[in-house]
Design an enzyme around this catalytic site. Structure first.
Site, short mmCIF file in Angstrom:
data_model
loop_
_atom_site.label_atom_id
_atom_site.label_comp_id
_atom_site.label_asym_id
_atom_site.label_seq_id
_atom_site.Cartn_x
_atom_site.Cartn_y
_atom_site.Cartn_z
N ASP B 27 0.81 -1.23 0.00
CA ASP B 27 0.00 0.00 0.00
C ASP B 27 0.84 1.27 0.00
O ASP B 27 0.48 2.25 -0.63
CB ASP B 27 -1.04 0.00 1.12
CG ASP B 27 -0.45 -0.11 2.51
OD1 ASP B 27 0.60 -0.75 2.68
OD2 ASP B 27 -1.05 0.45 3.46
N GLU B 50 10.44 -10.10 -2.09
CA GLU B 50 11.37 -8.97 -2.10
C GLU B 50 12.84 -9.41 -2.13
O GLU B 50 13.68 -8.72 -2.69
CB GLU B 50 11.12 -8.06 -0.90
CG GLU B 50 9.82 -7.28 -0.97
CD GLU B 50 8.65 -8.01 -0.33
OE1 GLU B 50 8.80 -9.21 0.00
OE2 GLU B 50 7.60 -7.38 -0.17
N HIS B 113 0.49 -0.37 10.73
CA HIS B 113 0.86 -1.71 10.29
C HIS B 113 2.22 -1.64 9.59
O HIS B 113 2.64 -0.55 9.17
CB HIS B 113 -0.22 -2.30 9.38
CG HIS B 113 -0.30 -1.66 8.04
ND1 HIS B 113 -0.79 -0.38 7.84
CD2 HIS B 113 0.05 -2.10 6.81
CE1 HIS B 113 -0.73 -0.08 6.56
NE2 HIS B 113 -0.23 -1.10 5.90
N HIS B 114 2.89 -2.74 9.43
CA HIS B 114 4.26 -2.79 8.87
C HIS B 114 5.27 -2.07 9.76
O HIS B 114 6.36 -1.70 9.29
CB HIS B 114 4.35 -2.20 7.46
CG HIS B 114 3.57 -2.94 6.41
ND1 HIS B 114 3.05 -4.20 6.60
CD2 HIS B 114 3.22 -2.58 5.13
CE1 HIS B 114 2.42 -4.57 5.49
NE2 HIS B 114 2.51 -3.63 4.60
N GLY B 410 27.93 -15.01 -0.90
CA GLY B 410 27.62 -16.43 -0.92
C GLY B 410 26.25 -16.80 -0.36
O GLY B 410 26.12 -17.77 0.39
N ASP B 437 20.18 -28.34 -6.36
CA ASP B 437 18.81 -28.52 -5.86
C ASP B 437 18.58 -27.82 -4.52
O ASP B 437 17.54 -27.19 -4.31
CB ASP B 437 18.45 -30.00 -5.77
CG ASP B 437 19.42 -30.80 -4.93
OD1 ASP B 437 20.62 -30.43 -4.87
OD2 ASP B 437 19.02 -31.81 -4.33
N ASN B 464 21.76 -33.15 -6.73
CA ASN B 464 22.59 -34.13 -6.03
C ASN B 464 22.06 -34.42 -4.63
O ASN B 464 22.81 -34.73 -3.72
CB ASN B 464 24.08 -33.73 -6.02
CG ASN B 464 24.26 -32.29 -5.59
OD1 ASN B 464 23.38 -31.70 -4.98
ND2 ASN B 464 25.41 -31.72 -5.91
N GLY B 466 20.44 -32.72 -2.03
CA GLY B 466 20.71 -31.99 -0.79
C GLY B 466 21.90 -31.07 -0.88
O GLY B 466 22.38 -30.75 -1.97
N GLU B 470 27.79 -28.65 1.99
CA GLU B 470 27.83 -28.77 3.45
C GLU B 470 28.24 -30.19 3.85
O GLU B 470 29.02 -30.38 4.77
CB GLU B 470 26.46 -28.44 4.07
CG GLU B 470 25.81 -27.16 3.59
CD GLU B 470 26.58 -25.88 3.91
OE1 GLU B 470 27.62 -25.94 4.59
OE2 GLU B 470 26.16 -24.82 3.42
#
Lengths: 561, 561
Positions: B27, B50, B113-114, B410, B437, B464, B466, B470
């Protein structure tokens, strides 16, 4: 008892009542995730992204009492911060833990990835501090007292906190106490409490008419039962502000509707504004909850209770806990005390039989009337900002049904991950989500996590072809209010390979009826795409929109033709 | 010339070179969106959320030079902030504009609001200020000079800026100049410039061996051509830090590979570390770009040029613009000047013919070898953090191909919305995205906007199973590194109703080959899901991971068995 710092943190979270921890892995938080997975009472639920994790944690805390999420430094924290800010605005206790770079690197101002590569390590913390009530960077030296301090603050204020745990200290040992952490409530100054109790009870006894007006704090601080018993015993009708929707039973004859200033129903408005004595709890008159500041509250006749203090008229009384003053007033009731009679002024028309289904196109009016009959006691209903929240606000909830929305912060997309969180907190309760297509697109992937956890909510996707709530304010036909048309009903199938969902598309009352009649034989997630006309909206939202354009844009601002 | 404030802002953006503006309506920003849509040169592209808008703006700026996005106050700003911080870390000029609450409400500390509903309107700004180089709250009184100041700062530093435009001032008239805004570069102090030029040229002439080492600043400040001509004319071999991948031609015999400290190929390492004179440009030795700070650079022999100043050995010389000193050195070349010969030390093995395709399962090694042959001059290649960025870093790019990644900040999920942005900036260039993925799930919905704009990139989804990057560091088999298995190849179909995509799933070299052979007959978005083994990864990533666990977790931290 020697414990690893991360294991101690996990233990403190478990002692606080946390069972599910949300988040996304990253190199700096992997050691802590190992320690969380090793804790017998904790389960880590990986989210698709960090904002969704924050929303999920918010939803979990609303249903379970408190929650936690783990992100990785910088990228993860800043992705989550909007959800953390929402939890602050809405008074939800969320423990946000970040896996930070190793202490040695922060101390030497090393140029690391996930930073601005300028050696600065204060910027993320300063941002988090704007939207949390306590923060700490955990070190082996401070871990013992900082963890407890920060968790206590979280509970005391029912607001988010931020803990940074450097990746190289999680597995170091510290001395820890055997005693479990007990998150305690603030206790009143006894003399202040007695002073306030006596004065309030006298006012209630002498008042010719009393009304209770509550806001969300009643739910967040766990005093809804107490307030309801107080209202019943004293025979005080209660109205609620929008953010307190469904916190008190809406089936009671004492329920007097939602107060929205000049936009209230006449009966509700009179009860609140003309009461000889108005007892308010945690009131925040925001633009949306006050009909753009059109409330008329006489401060002289207001007793305003808040979490840790209160005002009697213009007199502030600090040091009084909400729960204790409520109990004091409740216990002070004597049969000779005031017990007023009153008319039901809720302005909400109870619908006992749902309208006959026809093959006419569904309208917002028909949908919400049908939803009112569809809701069951004990349901947890979640309403996304827009026509969903507006429609749900206008219907009456069955007893014991809870409502989750984000009426103050109003971040679109909140409700889908919040559903995940709440459902993990109370998997045996039926969860029903209403969300518009525009909002859905922001966080849609979290449907994947809901499916992965094999949760079985009922999701109504209100497809009205874009941002209807914005179109009502400005840009009815403007392209910026459009969204791309998805094949929404096929998304649950694509986001999970194990067929744990069933989808329907409905456009008419009959089609909706057909789906709702066969609910009981479904043991999967149920996704119902409801197609509604673009500019159809609950009446309250339509009238509110024009006022909003006036308030937001002023007399020189643009308006639709 | 009287203009509405919002229209003036739109005009200034257009004069700066912006053509597409990203964002999400709310708004408080609808009046500004009306003014943007009314501008003949500007087009608003609504994003799904966003953060995606910020990433898209980042990608757009990298290809077009500068970009803008519009969010709504609080919820929108804080959702975008991670993308803004990334643009700061990576030196990308993004103008972030927020539609703020009406000035009257901020001035009166109204509970809107916000916001946190506490009357505070400084918290969001303070957060944005941590990650932007200039900020302003636009009022009718300051609009004229603040808009120009903030846009100039954005360009000067090639970093994000933040403008708040209250919703009730957009349509108010102010006096504006006729003259267009020209974003100018900093000009050197002439005497300092001449001093530095002479000193550097003398050093170059007397050096027995010189090497150029560049970082990303060369690309962001638009001096890549100049640097390349300088290298060619003087015959100076050049190595690059990882974040400068593909900024200079990798097909030239002067290209000497990627310098990663001790992890460099021996030839590259020797050229950089043993040069008699090393000319560095904008060097930032971060953990990832320096092989965990294993660079050996002798400061005494380093000439370090930066955007607005430089160092000759240990002598700082402020007030010298990068472009001007480069041009000065270039022009100073005389045939009698040093022109050294050198061996190709790039350490990258050029592959001219791609390996024969077989029906064996695809591996990371086979994939990247094939990709190297697949890339064409002029391509814009986008690599997501993880095996994609690592694999792409190891192959040699054709001349004129550009590379977009986010190696410093990153933030996973960045690359898909960045693809949208870059492609809107250069729709006629072929865009090829490689994304894993795990990363894809963070921002997957932005595929919808790419389809809605009818863009036709080639997307390789590296499935692959996952977070492989990591798993290589910690938690090889830990559940927290798993993600839910989607039917990825069906997602483009579901996120768009107009069949503007084609999908394939490939597991073997033959299947991949089959798809790549038939590219020319496809006039749609091409989505290729490439299935690879869970723990397969480029060799460099594998060795790097163990070192990272050591650096991040220390000797007492956890390791996989």
């Amino acid at each position: 008892m020697k414990m690893q710092i991360g294991a101690f943190l996990a233990r403190r979270l478990a002692e606080s009542g946390v069972r599910h921890i949300f988040g996304v892995p990253g190199d700096f938080n992997l050691p802590l995730l190992e320690q969380i997975e090793a804790h017998p009472l904790l389960e880590f639920t990986g989210n698709c992204n960090e904002l969704n994790a924050a929303y999920a944690a918010d939803g979990y805390a609303r249903t379970a009492g408190i929650s936690a999420l783990v992100t990785t430094y910088g990228v993860g924290d800043l992705s989550a911060i909007n959800g953390i800010a929402g939890a602050y605005a809405e008074n939800v206790p969320v423990v946000h833990i970040t896996g930070a770079p190793p202490l040695h690197a922060m101390n030497s101002r090393a140029l690391l990835h996930h930073t601005l590569a300028d050696g600065a390590y204060g910027n993320v913390n300063r941002c988090m501090a704007e939207f949390t009530v306590a923060q700490a960077r955990i070190t082996p030296a401070n871990a013992l007292f900082e963890i407890d301090r920060v968790l206590n603050e979280c509970w005391l204020e029912r607001r988010p906190v931020h803990l940074q745990i450097p990746s190289d200290v999680t597995h170091l040992l510290i001395d820890t106490p055997k005693k479990a952490l007990v998150l305690s409530e603030f206790c009143s100054d006894p003399e202040q409490l007695e002073y306030a109790r006596k004065k309030i009870v006298d006012l209630l006894r002498s008042a010719t008419s009393t009304t209770l007006l509550i806001d969300a704090e009643v739910g967040r601080f766990g005093v809804a039962d107490l307030v309801f018993r107080l209202a019943e015993k004293w025979g005080i009708p209660y109205a609620v502000l929008g953010p307190a929707k469904a916190i008190l039973p809406e089936t009671s004859s004492l329920f007097s509707g939602i107060y929205v200033g000049a936009a209230s129903s006449p009966g509700t408005r009179a009860l609140v504004e003309e009461a000889d004595c108005l007892v308010g709890i945690g009131l925040r008159f925001t633009d949306t909850s006050s009909g753009l500041f059109s409330q008329h509250i006489d401060i002289e006749r207001l007793i305003h209770l808040r979490r840790h203090d209160l005002d009697i008229g213009r007199e502030p009384v600090p040091g009084v806990a909400l729960r204790e003053i409520l109990r004091g007033i409740l216990d002070a009731f004597t049969p000779g005390g005031q017990r007023q009679s009153h008319a039901n002024a809720s302005g909400v028309v109870p619908v006992d039989n749902h309208p006959d289904a026809t093959d006419e196109h569904l309208t917002q009016t028909a949908l919400w009337a049908r939803v009112q009959c569809f809701l069951k006691p004990g349901d947890i209903v979640i309403g996304e900002a827009g026509t969903s929240h507006s429609g749900l606000s206008e219907i009456r909830f069955p007893s014991g049904a809870d409502y989750i929305a984000q009426p103050i912060w109003g971040s679109i997309g909140y409700s889908l991950p919040a559903l995940l969180g709440s459902m993990l907190a109370a998997p045996s309760r039926r969860h029903v989500l209403f969300i518009g297509d525009g909002s859905f697109q922001l966080t849609a992937q979290e449907l994947s996590t809901i499916l992965r956890c094999d949760l079985r909510p009922i999701i109504f996707l209100i497809n009205n072809d874009g941002y209807t709530i914005e179109r009502l304010i400005l840009g009815k036909n403007s392209r910026y209010n459009d969204v791309n048309a998805w094949r929404y009903s096929e998304l649950p199938y694509v986001l999970d390979q194990y067929n744990r969902s069933i989808s329907h598309v409905v456009s008419t009352c009959l089609e909706l009826e057909d789906v709702l009649q066969h609910l009981s034989c479904i043991d999967k997630l149920l996704f119902i795409e409801v197609r509604l006309a673009r500019m159809d909206a609950p009446e309250a939202l339509k009238s509110f929109s024009a006022n909003f354009a006036e308030f937001d844009y002023g007399r020189r601002g643009p308006r639709d033709e």
